[in-house]
Structures are given as C-alpha cells and as structure tokens.
Write a protein that holds these residues in place. Structure first.
Motif, PDB file in Angstrom:
ATOM      1  N   ASN A 145     -71.828  15.182  24.145  1.00  0.00           N
ATOM      2  CA  ASN A 145     -72.677  16.380  24.131  1.00  0.00           C
ATOM      3  C   ASN A 145     -74.124  16.016  23.798  1.00  0.00           C
ATOM      4  O   ASN A 145     -74.978  16.885  23.632  1.00  0.00           O
ATOM      5  N   GLY A 146     -74.380  14.714  23.673  1.00  0.00           N
ATOM      6  CA  GLY A 146     -75.743  14.240  23.447  1.00  0.00           C
ATOM      7  C   GLY A 146     -76.118  14.054  21.991  1.00  0.00           C
ATOM      8  O   GLY A 146     -77.235  13.610  21.691  1.00  0.00           O
ATOM      9  N   THR A 147     -75.232  14.349  21.057  1.00  0.00           N
ATOM     10  CA  THR A 147     -75.562  14.250  19.634  1.00  0.00           C
ATOM     11  C   THR A 147     -74.861  13.074  18.942  1.00  0.00           C
ATOM     12  O   THR A 147     -75.200  12.740  17.811  1.00  0.00           O
ATOM     13  N   GLU A 148     -73.897  12.443  19.608  1.00  0.00           N
ATOM     14  CA  GLU A 148     -73.106  11.398  18.958  1.00  0.00           C
ATOM     15  C   GLU A 148     -73.843  10.045  18.963  1.00  0.00           C
ATOM     16  O   GLU A 148     -74.659   9.772  19.839  1.00  0.00           O
ATOM     17  N   ASP A 149     -73.531   9.216  17.989  1.00  0.00           N
ATOM     18  CA  ASP A 149     -74.057   7.853  17.947  1.00  0.00           C
ATOM     19  C   ASP A 149     -73.356   7.005  19.014  1.00  0.00           C
ATOM     20  O   ASP A 149     -72.184   7.223  19.330  1.00  0.00           O
ATOM     21  N   ILE A 150     -74.088   6.013  19.533  1.00  0.00           N
ATOM     22  CA  ILE A 150     -73.569   5.150  20.594  1.00  0.00           C
ATOM     23  C   ILE A 150     -72.973   3.890  19.973  1.00  0.00           C
ATOM     24  O   ILE A 150     -73.614   3.221  19.163  1.00  0.00           O
ATOM     25  N   TYR A 151     -71.745   3.566  20.360  1.00  0.00           N
ATOM     26  CA  TYR A 151     -71.029   2.422  19.795  1.00  0.00           C
ATOM     27  C   TYR A 151     -70.618   1.443  20.885  1.00  0.00           C
ATOM     28  O   TYR A 151     -70.460   1.812  22.054  1.00  0.00           O
ATOM     29  N   SER A 152     -70.457   0.183  20.477  1.00  0.00           N
ATOM     30  CA  SER A 152     -69.873  -0.853  21.318  1.00  0.00           C
ATOM     31  C   SER A 152     -68.578  -1.316  20.676  1.00  0.00           C
ATOM     32  O   SER A 152     -68.247  -0.899  19.564  1.00  0.00           O
ATOM     33  N   VAL A 153     -67.858  -2.200  21.360  1.00  0.00           N
ATOM     34  CA  VAL A 153     -66.581  -2.697  20.841  1.00  0.00           C
ATOM     35  C   VAL A 153     -66.649  -4.221  20.781  1.00  0.00           C
ATOM     36  O   VAL A 153     -66.990  -4.872  21.769  1.00  0.00           O
ATOM     37  N   VAL A 179     -64.735  -8.044  19.296  1.00  0.00           N
ATOM     38  CA  VAL A 179     -63.432  -8.638  19.010  1.00  0.00           C
ATOM     39  C   VAL A 179     -63.144  -8.621  17.519  1.00  0.00           C
ATOM     40  O   VAL A 179     -62.058  -8.230  17.086  1.00  0.00           O
ATOM     41  N   SER A 180     -64.112  -9.033  16.693  1.00  0.00           N
ATOM     42  CA  SER A 180     -63.849  -9.206  15.266  1.00  0.00           C
ATOM     43  C   SER A 180     -64.054  -7.947  14.444  1.00  0.00           C
ATOM     44  O   SER A 180     -63.399  -7.758  13.418  1.00  0.00           O
ATOM     45  N   LYS A 181     -64.961  -7.046  14.890  1.00  0.00           N
ATOM     46  CA  LYS A 181     -65.300  -5.881  14.072  1.00  0.00           C
ATOM     47  C   LYS A 181     -64.845  -4.551  14.662  1.00  0.00           C
ATOM     48  O   LYS A 181     -65.018  -3.507  14.028  1.00  0.00           O
ATOM     49  N   GLY A 182     -64.254  -4.575  15.843  1.00  0.00           N
ATOM     50  CA  GLY A 182     -63.849  -3.309  16.451  1.00  0.00           C
ATOM     51  C   GLY A 182     -65.061  -2.521  16.916  1.00  0.00           C
ATOM     52  O   GLY A 182     -65.996  -3.082  17.497  1.00  0.00           O
ATOM     53  N   LEU A 183     -65.088  -1.223  16.655  1.00  0.00           N
ATOM     54  CA  LEU A 183     -66.209  -0.386  17.068  1.00  0.00           C
ATOM     55  C   LEU A 183     -67.397  -0.607  16.132  1.00  0.00           C
ATOM     56  O   LEU A 183     -67.249  -0.545  14.909  1.00  0.00           O
ATOM     57  N   VAL A 184     -68.567  -0.876  16.724  1.00  0.00           N
ATOM     58  CA  VAL A 184     -69.777  -1.109  15.945  1.00  0.00           C
ATOM     59  C   VAL A 184     -70.920  -0.280  16.512  1.00  0.00           C
ATOM     60  O   VAL A 184     -71.041  -0.102  17.722  1.00  0.00           O
ATOM     61  N   ASN A 185     -71.754   0.237  15.609  1.00  0.00           N
ATOM     62  CA  ASN A 185     -72.930   0.994  16.014  1.00  0.00           C
ATOM     63  C   ASN A 185     -73.906   0.062  16.721  1.00  0.00           C
ATOM     64  O   ASN A 185     -74.288  -0.972  16.192  1.00  0.00           O
ATOM     65  N   GLN A 186     -74.308   0.416  17.935  1.00  0.00           N
ATOM     66  CA  GLN A 186     -75.165  -0.469  18.722  1.00  0.00           C
ATOM     67  C   GLN A 186     -76.491  -0.764  18.023  1.00  0.00           C
ATOM     68  O   GLN A 186     -76.917  -1.923  17.958  1.00  0.00           O
ATOM     69  N   SER A 210     -69.171   3.398  26.264  1.00  0.00           N
ATOM     70  CA  SER A 210     -69.441   3.239  27.696  1.00  0.00           C
ATOM     71  C   SER A 210     -68.466   4.046  28.560  1.00  0.00           C
ATOM     72  O   SER A 210     -67.269   4.102  28.269  1.00  0.00           O
ATOM     73  N   PRO A 211     -68.967   4.663  29.625  1.00  0.00           N
ATOM     74  CA  PRO A 211     -68.089   5.392  30.544  1.00  0.00           C
ATOM     75  C   PRO A 211     -67.128   4.471  31.302  1.00  0.00           C
ATOM     76  O   PRO A 211     -66.181   4.939  31.930  1.00  0.00           O
ATOM     77  N   LEU A 212     -67.355   3.153  31.226  1.00  0.00           N
ATOM     78  CA  LEU A 212     -66.461   2.191  31.881  1.00  0.00           C
ATOM     79  C   LEU A 212     -65.189   1.958  31.081  1.00  0.00           C
ATOM     80  O   LEU A 212     -64.202   1.445  31.607  1.00  0.00           O
ATOM     81  N   TYR A 213     -65.213   2.310  29.780  1.00  0.00           N
ATOM     82  CA  TYR A 213     -64.068   2.063  28.921  1.00  0.00           C
ATOM     83  C   TYR A 213     -62.996   3.138  29.104  1.00  0.00           C
ATOM     84  O   TYR A 213     -63.281   4.250  29.561  1.00  0.00           O
ATOM     85  N   GLY A 214     -61.775   2.775  28.705  1.00  0.00           N
ATOM     86  CA  GLY A 214     -60.705   3.761  28.644  1.00  0.00           C
ATOM     87  C   GLY A 214     -60.521   4.208  27.198  1.00  0.00           C
ATOM     88  O   GLY A 214     -60.494   3.377  26.287  1.00  0.00           O
ATOM     89  N   VAL A 215     -60.391   5.510  26.976  1.00  0.00           N
ATOM     90  CA  VAL A 215     -60.201   6.058  25.629  1.00  0.00           C
ATOM     91  C   VAL A 215     -58.879   6.813  25.604  1.00  0.00           C
ATOM     92  O   VAL A 215     -58.640   7.683  26.451  1.00  0.00           O
ATOM     93  N   PHE A 216     -58.025   6.495  24.605  1.00  0.00           N
ATOM     94  CA  PHE A 216     -56.685   7.066  24.565  1.00  0.00           C
ATOM     95  C   PHE A 216     -56.340   7.541  23.154  1.00  0.00           C
ATOM     96  O   PHE A 216     -56.645   6.862  22.172  1.00  0.00           O
ATOM     97  N   SER A 217     -55.720   8.694  23.104  1.00  0.00           N
ATOM     98  CA  SER A 217     -55.282   9.256  21.828  1.00  0.00           C
ATOM     99  C   SER A 217     -53.812   8.905  21.600  1.00  0.00           C
ATOM    100  O   SER A 217     -52.959   9.232  22.422  1.00  0.00           O
ATOM    101  N   PRO A 218     -53.470   8.223  20.470  1.00  0.00           N
ATOM    102  CA  PRO A 218     -52.071   7.854  20.208  1.00  0.00           C
ATOM    103  C   PRO A 218     -51.287   9.022  19.613  1.00  0.00           C
ATOM    104  O   PRO A 218     -51.873   9.986  19.125  1.00  0.00           O
ATOM    105  N   LEU A 219     -49.965   8.917  19.655  1.00  0.00           N
ATOM    106  CA  LEU A 219     -49.125   9.957  19.054  1.00  0.00           C
ATOM    107  C   LEU A 219     -49.445  10.136  17.586  1.00  0.00           C
ATOM    108  O   LEU A 219     -49.408  11.245  17.061  1.00  0.00           O
ATOM    109  N   ASN A 220     -49.734   9.033  16.892  1.00  0.00           N
ATOM    110  CA  ASN A 220     -50.189   9.108  15.507  1.00  0.00           C
ATOM    111  C   ASN A 220     -51.051   7.895  15.205  1.00  0.00           C
ATOM    112  O   ASN A 220     -51.025   6.900  15.931  1.00  0.00           O
ATOM    113  N   ALA A 221     -51.835   7.978  14.121  1.00  0.00           N
ATOM    114  CA  ALA A 221     -52.792   6.921  13.796  1.00  0.00           C
ATOM    115  C   ALA A 221     -52.095   5.595  13.487  1.00  0.00           C
ATOM    116  O   ALA A 221     -52.611   4.524  13.822  1.00  0.00           O
TER     117      ALA A 221
END
Length: 405
Positions: A235-243, A245-252, A303-314
């Motif tokens: 919606n234009g208000t979220e922070d942009i993140y990258s992914v 190997v060692s740290k998972g999601l990181v703020n760009q 990135s819009p190139l990534y796949g995002v998936f919601s698991p049954l539970n965390a």
C-alpha cells in the motif's frame, strides 16, 4: 584522532618514516605466458588470497586466457581494485601459500624489497590508513562503478608510515593475538553451525525424535497442503526488505545502505510475520534460490519476483525454514521443480514450488517442541555471531587508531 602507540613511557618516541609503496615494493611482471601454472588465485576481501576452486567451487578463469595472468609467490602482495562493503577501496592482501599461483591481470602484484616488513605491511593495508590518499588522488569509479580506477603511478605513490622495528614488532605481536582471538571465535561459530546442521540432518532423515512429546509418525506432506500463497500487494507505507542466507529478512536501507527497490512499489509483495518466502534467485551455494521465514514483527514488502506463502502455523513455518537452511536439501527439493530459461535463468512458478512433498511432523505439539529446539540452537549461533562481529569491530577500531597519522 590521537594515534594509538606502542612505546615505553621512559623511551624517546620516534616519528615513523614517511615512505611510499615504490620505496618498499617492486612491481611483479612475471606472466604465465606458457600457461603451465594452473593454480588460479582469487583476492577476496573476506578470505584473502585463496584458490579459485575453493572460493567459487569451480574454475572461473578460462585456460586459454591465463597466458596474461601474473605469477605470484609466497610473501607477494596483491591488490584487487574491486570495491565491497568490507573493502571499500579494494582488498590488499599477502599471498601465504607455498605453491606459486596466478592471478587476474586486473590485479596489481607487488614483491616486498625487504620481507622483514611483510607482517607489518599486511596489517597496514588492512587498515584504512591509505584510503584518504586514493580518495583525494584516484578515480573512484574506474572503468566500472564497482572498481577503483587504480593506475600504476597511483598505486606506487600510496603513502606508508613505517615506525622503528621495536614498535613494528609490538604492533604485529598485538594484532596477531587479536587475530588468534578472532579465529577462535570464528571456529566457535563454525562448530555451532555444523552441530545444528548435523542435528537437522538426522531430524529430517528420521534418525532423531523427541521422546518428551506424544510422538506421531511424520508424514510426507506436499507443501501446497501447508503453505498458501499470499497475494497481498504493497500500500506504499511498508518498509522494503531483502532476503539473505545468514540473516533471513533484512531491511534494505539498514543492511545494504540504500534501497534497491523500483520507484513504484505497488507490485511489491507483502510478507507478514511467520510467512515463508522463496527468492527464486541464485545466492552462493543456493543455486536455485533460498527459502526463509519472516521473523519481522510487522508487515514488510519484498520483491515482486519472490513467492510469499502463509503456513498453517508459525511453528510449521519455522521447521520449513530449517529444512531449506541446508543448500543440499534445498537443491534436492528444487532441482526437479526448476525449468531453466534463456541465459540459465530460473523459471519456477509458485504452484511448481509447492507441488512437492517433504517429511514433516503432523502433530502440533511436536511441531512446537521441534521449533523451540531449533530456535534455541539459532539463538546460540546468533549470540556467537554477535560476539564475532564485536571482535571484528574492535579490531577495525584498533587498526584505525594504530595507523592513521
């Protein structure tokens, strides 16, 4: 900034000699014209001068082209003009291997006139003492934006402060002790990571189970049954993140220094806490992309190139993250799902990513226990890595205070 000095208070302090590289080194011009030397060496900011096969897991140099490569011997110094976050003006390292090697003609190779200075000079060029000279006298962009425009005159004119032998020896002895401490902490991190991977391998192979829960047999479950694609857009208000190997999601901005996102982020995908993200792009040993769970406690965009998936539970998402933390398991899962496109690009749809099974626990209590156990191992590794980073920062500060005059 006051310089850190190694001296006795009762002795007279002598200012270091002001020299340049031309006073201390000869330019190496031995070329591998007969192509007999096959030992191609890479100059890495992180690992120093290392065999290309070890660094890249393959030879990058083309045999027909190595006739122009420079031959180096033990004790020679090599400068690589390629910039990086850890070496903003390029790595300047000493070759320590017994077997002569060959390096890219893009590198500058120097042989010390007096080997007695080698250990001191190695630390000197690891420090930022010479960066100011390059900044004020050199072409920062070079032929490419990621390289310093280093000419031979510029290189040979780099200033070097050389203190008397007594102080040089004290500096080298102190920094070697610090390096030993650093290497010990690196080994601790390595051992913890290896221990975790050994445990996870046994866990996912069915060789390890938890007796303190009502154990249920694991089942082969297709990912589409436990992961649902999230198609929410920014919606234009979220922070942009990258992914990573060692740290998972990181703020760009925080971790990469700037945002690499397009100006219009309306097509960027939203990731919630606990979501599983598949990057679909090669990274190091993960040649088919990496899979990570978001541990960010707010909605972020990727990135819009990534796949995002919601698991049954965390907890299940945490276990999936652990499964794909191994480059071997990730390769074995993804290799049958990938379709190579033009120029060896990775083609895989989100449905194709989900259309394969892995063995997973089906009982929610067991999922919770396993996720907690993996979390404890991860926290232990994180603590060790933070200590390692702290030691590196201490060394960085000491190098700056020792060599900036």
């Amino acid at each position: 900034m006051e310089r850190l000095r190694f001296k006795d208070h009762n002795s007279n302090y002598e200012e270091p000699d002001s020299l340049i590289i031309a006073d201390l080194f000869d330019k190496i011009k031995d070329i591998n014209k007969n192509k007999l030397n096959k030992n191609v060496i890479t100059n890495s900011a992180e690992f120093g001068l290392i065999s290309q096969k070890l660094f890249f897991d393959k030879d990058i140099a083309i045999e027909e082209n190595t006739a122009k490569y420079t031959i180096i011997k033990k004790g020679d110094f090599v400068y690589n003009p390629r910039k990086s976050s850890t070496a903003p003006y390029g790595p300047f390292n000493c070759y320590r291997l017994e077997e002569p090697g060959i390096v890219s003609p893009l590198y500058s190779c120097l042989r010390p006139k007096n080997p007695e200075y080698t250990d001191y000079l190695l630390y000197y060029f690891e420090s930022p003492a010479w960066h100011s000279y390059i900044y004020h006298n050199g072409n920062q962009g070079g032929a490419r934006h990621d390289r310093v425009g280093m000419t031979e005159d510029l290189l040979m004119g780099i200033p070097v402060s050389l203190p008397i032998k007594e102080e040089r020896d004290k500096i080298v002895s102190f920094l070697k002790l610090l390096d030993d401490y650093l290497k010990n902490q690196e080994e601790i991190v390595k051992c913890l990571v290896n221990r975790k991977e050994g445990i996870l391998t046994k866990l996912f192979n069915g060789e390890l189970c938890f007796k303190n829960v009502n154990y249920h047999a694991w089942e082969e479950i297709e990912l589409s049954e436990i992961l649902k694609e999230r198609k929410e857009k920014s919606n234009g208000t979220e922070d942009i993140y990258s992914v990573s190997v060692s740290k998972g999601l990181v703020n760009q901005v925080e971790h990469l220094g700037r945002s690499f996102a397009a100006e219009d982020t309306s097509k960027y995908k939203v990731a919630h806490y606990g979501d599983v993200i598949y990057t679909k792009s090669p990274t190091g040993s993960f040649k088919w992309g990496i899979v990570k769970q978001s541990r960010i406690e707010k909605n972020v965009i990727i990135s819009p190139l990534y796949g995002v998936f919601s698991p049954l539970n965390a907890n299940l998402g945490y276990i999936i993250d652990a499964y794909f933390s191994s480059s071997i398991r990730a390769h074995n899962y993804l290799i049958t799902q990938i379709r190579k496109g033009a120029k060896n690009t990775i083609n895989i749809s989100n449905d194709e990513f989900l259309a394969k099974s892995i063995y997973l626990p089906i009982d929610e209590e067991e999922q919770r226990v396993i996720a907690n156990f993996i979390s404890i191992m991860n926290e232990e590794i994180d603590v060790a890595r933070k200590k390692l980073e702290s030691i590196r920062n201490v060394k960085k500060g000491i190098l700056q205070k020792l060599f900036i005059y």
